[in-house]
Motif scaffolding. Structure first.
Motif, PDB file in Angstrom:
ATOM      1  N   VAL A 150       0.869  -1.176   0.000  1.00 38.31           N
ATOM      2  CA  VAL A 150       0.000   0.000   0.000  1.00 38.31           C
ATOM      3  C   VAL A 150       0.906   1.227   0.000  1.00 38.31           C
ATOM      4  CG1 VAL A 150      -1.826  -1.214   1.257  1.00 38.31           C
ATOM      5  CG2 VAL A 150      -0.178   0.163   2.525  1.00 38.31           C
ATOM      6  N   SER A 151       0.322   2.393   0.184  1.00 38.06           N
ATOM      7  CA  SER A 151       1.128   3.601   0.263  1.00 38.06           C
ATOM      8  C   SER A 151       0.834   4.323   1.572  1.00 38.06           C
ATOM      9  CB  SER A 151       0.840   4.536  -0.916  1.00 38.06           C
ATOM     10  OG  SER A 151      -0.327   5.291  -0.688  1.00 38.06           O
ATOM     11  N   THR A 152       1.724   5.221   1.927  1.00 39.85           N
ATOM     12  CA  THR A 152       1.528   6.000   3.145  1.00 39.85           C
ATOM     13  C   THR A 152       0.409   7.028   2.969  1.00 39.85           C
ATOM     14  OG1 THR A 152       3.325   7.483   2.451  1.00 39.85           O
ATOM     15  CG2 THR A 152       3.884   5.703   3.987  1.00 39.85           C
ATOM     16  N   GLY A 153      -0.192   7.070   1.774  1.00 39.33           N
ATOM     17  CA  GLY A 153      -1.356   7.929   1.556  1.00 39.33           C
ATOM     18  C   GLY A 153      -2.568   7.518   2.359  1.00 39.33           C
ATOM     19  N   THR A 154      -2.500   6.366   3.030  1.00 37.95           N
ATOM     20  CA  THR A 154      -3.609   5.950   3.895  1.00 37.95           C
ATOM     21  C   THR A 154      -3.691   6.775   5.173  1.00 37.95           C
ATOM     22  OG1 THR A 154      -2.232   4.283   4.966  1.00 37.95           O
ATOM     23  CG2 THR A 154      -3.515   3.573   3.056  1.00 37.95           C
ATOM     24  N   SER A 155      -2.615   7.450   5.521  1.00 38.65           N
ATOM     25  CA  SER A 155      -2.581   8.164   6.802  1.00 38.65           C
ATOM     26  C   SER A 155      -2.419   9.674   6.648  1.00 38.65           C
ATOM     27  CB  SER A 155      -1.442   7.618   7.677  1.00 38.65           C
ATOM     28  OG  SER A 155      -0.198   7.772   7.018  1.00 38.65           O
ATOM     29  N   ARG A 156      -2.558  10.170   5.428  1.00 44.17           N
ATOM     30  CA  ARG A 156      -2.456  11.609   5.198  1.00 44.17           C
ATOM     31  C   ARG A 156      -3.342  11.987   4.021  1.00 44.17           C
ATOM     32  NH1 ARG A 156       3.679  12.600   3.611  1.00 44.17           N
ATOM     33  NH2 ARG A 156       3.932  11.430   5.543  1.00 44.17           N
ATOM     34  N   HIS A 157      -3.604  13.261   3.865  1.00 42.81           N
ATOM     35  CA  HIS A 157      -4.438  13.694   2.746  1.00 42.81           C
ATOM     36  C   HIS A 157      -3.582  13.846   1.493  1.00 42.81           C
ATOM     37  CE1 HIS A 157      -6.509  16.568   0.073  1.00 42.81           C
ATOM     38  NE2 HIS A 157      -7.598  15.946   0.502  1.00 42.81           N
ATOM     39  N   VAL A 158      -4.006  13.150   0.446  1.00 34.91           N
ATOM     40  CA  VAL A 158      -3.384  13.270  -0.869  1.00 34.91           C
ATOM     41  C   VAL A 158      -4.493  13.649  -1.839  1.00 34.91           C
ATOM     42  CG1 VAL A 158      -2.141  12.091  -2.714  1.00 34.91           C
ATOM     43  CG2 VAL A 158      -1.663  11.509  -0.314  1.00 34.91           C
ATOM     44  N   PRO A 159      -4.401  14.789  -2.504  1.00 32.21           N
ATOM     45  CA  PRO A 159      -5.479  15.227  -3.390  1.00 32.21           C
ATOM     46  C   PRO A 159      -5.886  14.148  -4.405  1.00 32.21           C
ATOM     47  CG  PRO A 159      -3.890  16.990  -3.102  1.00 32.21           C
ATOM     48  CD  PRO A 159      -3.296  15.768  -2.457  1.00 32.21           C
ATOM     49  N   GLY A 160      -7.189  13.886  -4.485  1.00 27.71           N
ATOM     50  CA  GLY A 160      -7.717  12.949  -5.458  1.00 27.71           C
ATOM     51  C   GLY A 160      -7.530  11.487  -5.126  1.00 27.71           C
ATOM     52  N   TYR A 161      -7.122  11.189  -3.901  1.00 30.08           N
ATOM     53  CA  TYR A 161      -6.687   9.834  -3.545  1.00 30.08           C
ATOM     54  C   TYR A 161      -7.655   9.111  -2.623  1.00 30.08           C
ATOM     55  CZ  TYR A 161      -2.688   6.587  -2.991  1.00 30.08           C
ATOM     56  OH  TYR A 161      -1.826   5.514  -3.035  1.00 30.08           O
ATOM     57  N   ALA A 162      -8.828   9.697  -2.361  1.00 30.60           N
ATOM     58  CA  ALA A 162      -9.706   9.189  -1.309  1.00 30.60           C
ATOM     59  C   ALA A 162     -10.083   7.729  -1.505  1.00 30.60           C
ATOM     60  CB  ALA A 162     -10.967  10.043  -1.218  1.00 30.60           C
ATOM     61  N   ALA A 163     -10.537   7.352  -2.694  1.00 25.95           N
ATOM     62  CA  ALA A 163     -11.004   5.976  -2.912  1.00 25.95           C
ATOM     63  C   ALA A 163      -9.860   4.975  -2.792  1.00 25.95           C
ATOM     64  CB  ALA A 163     -11.664   5.867  -4.285  1.00 25.95           C
ATOM     65  N   ILE A 164      -8.714   5.326  -3.334  1.00 24.36           N
ATOM     66  CA  ILE A 164      -7.557   4.430  -3.268  1.00 24.36           C
ATOM     67  C   ILE A 164      -7.096   4.288  -1.818  1.00 24.36           C
ATOM     68  CG2 ILE A 164      -5.180   4.074  -4.032  1.00 24.36           C
ATOM     69  CD1 ILE A 164      -5.868   5.795  -6.493  1.00 24.36           C
ATOM     70  N   ALA A 165      -6.974   5.408  -1.114  1.00 27.99           N
ATOM     71  CA  ALA A 165      -6.513   5.375   0.272  1.00 27.99           C
ATOM     72  C   ALA A 165      -7.465   4.585   1.157  1.00 27.99           C
ATOM     73  CB  ALA A 165      -6.345   6.797   0.802  1.00 27.99           C
ATOM     74  N   ALA A 166      -8.768   4.751   0.943  1.00 28.36           N
ATOM     75  CA  ALA A 166      -9.744   4.027   1.758  1.00 28.36           C
ATOM     76  C   ALA A 166      -9.619   2.524   1.553  1.00 28.36           C
ATOM     77  CB  ALA A 166     -11.159   4.483   1.412  1.00 28.36           C
ATOM     78  N   ALA A 167      -9.454   2.099   0.300  1.00 29.62           N
ATOM     79  CA  ALA A 167      -9.306   0.675   0.019  1.00 29.62           C
ATOM     80  C   ALA A 167      -8.007   0.129   0.596  1.00 29.62           C
ATOM     81  CB  ALA A 167      -9.355   0.437  -1.489  1.00 29.62           C
ATOM     82  N   MET A 168      -6.944   0.915   0.517  1.00 29.23           N
ATOM     83  CA  MET A 168      -5.669   0.478   1.077  1.00 29.23           C
ATOM     84  C   MET A 168      -5.729   0.397   2.598  1.00 29.23           C
ATOM     85  SD  MET A 168      -2.768   2.390  -1.213  1.00 29.23           S
ATOM     86  CE  MET A 168      -2.390   1.857  -2.878  1.00 29.23           C
ATOM     87  N   ALA A 169      -6.411   1.351   3.222  1.00 28.97           N
ATOM     88  CA  ALA A 169      -6.555   1.320   4.681  1.00 28.97           C
ATOM     89  C   ALA A 169      -7.339   0.084   5.108  1.00 28.97           C
ATOM     90  CB  ALA A 169      -7.241   2.588   5.169  1.00 28.97           C
TER      91      ALA A 169
END
Length: 250
Positions: free
Chosen positions: A140-159
């Motif tokens: 996964v990426s560390t985008g699960t724990s911080r705000h990355v523009p346009g990344y909500a769906a990907i981050a949620a699935a990774m979390a």
């Protein structure tokens, strides 16, 4: 010979992991979705170095295809002893990305199917072969724990994937199977270009913000995957190993 099945292995982190695990002595099932030519190059490179590899086309959002991937890999290459769930799950086109409330619901569904669904399907299919020392690793990426523009769906699935890893680690531990996760920082890959309108700017900003002074490479993450699939990681399970050059410290 023990076999590692790797999704998204035609490019980026998956490609680097395939090459690294082949050097570690694994036969490698190179899972890909779109780019057969790239997957073939990975296979040819591994075979050229004396290893064993085959390419398999699949859509990770399709649970039946994930199960067939594992079955065919075990039949053609040998017992599956490592599962690396790495594919981004973007499918035939990049997902519709945007702010959390502007992202279409189907994008959330697609990302969850591709990330959580594929991990569960791959492990369920491989479980009999993994028992007694098998390895499961997902990226996964560390985008699960911080705000990355346009990344909500990907981050949620990774979390959600991180949560599932912990549950699988407990429930499969009795079978001697370890389940871990590699959480990477900004890495220079084609996938980054799929989701970022200005990847070079993002890579440059990441390098400035990272104590080690550079963005990550696919090989950086592949080394961690290799470690978790090896004998030296036999006492590690249910953990997220962060490989981001120290970026998350700031």
């Amino acid at each position: 010979m023990r076999t590692a099945v790797i999704t998204g292995a035609g490019r980026g982190i998956g490609r680097a992991a395939a090459r690294t695990l082949a050097r570690d002595g694994y036969a490698v099932a190179v899972g890909y979705h779109r780019n057969a030519e790239s997957a073939a190059e990975v296979v040819e490179g591994i075979r050229g170095d004396g290893g064993r590899a085959e390419a398999f086309a699949l859509d990770v959002a399709d649970r039946d295809q994930c199960a067939e991937f594992v079955r065919a890999a075990g039949e053609r290459l040998g017992p599956v002893r490592a599962v690396i769930s790495n594919a981004t799950g973007f499918g035939s086109t990049s997902p519709s990305l945007g702010e959390a409330l502007d992202t279409p619901w189907h994008t959330y569904e697609e990302m969850f199917a591709a990330r959580v669904g594929s991990l569960l399907a791959l492990v369920a299919a491989a479980r009999p072969q993994l028992t007694g020392g098998g390895r499961v690793v997902t990226t996964v990426s560390t985008g699960t724990s911080r705000h990355v523009p346009g990344y909500a769906a990907i981050a949620a699935a990774m979390a959600a994937t991180e949560c599932v890893v912990r549950y699988l680690a407990v429930e499969l531990g009795r079978d001697g199977i370890t389940v871990n996760l590699v959480s990477g920082g900004v890495v220079a890959t084609d996938a980054l270009r799929d989701i970022s309108p200005d990847p070079e700017r993002l890579l440059s900003a990441a390098a400035r913000a990272t104590p080690l002074g550079r963005a990550g490479t696919p090989e950086d993450l592949a080394g961690v995957v290799s470690f978790l699939c090896g004998d030296k990681a036999a006492w590690i399970t249910g953990r997220a190993l962060i490989a981001d050059g120290g970026n998350s410290l700031r």
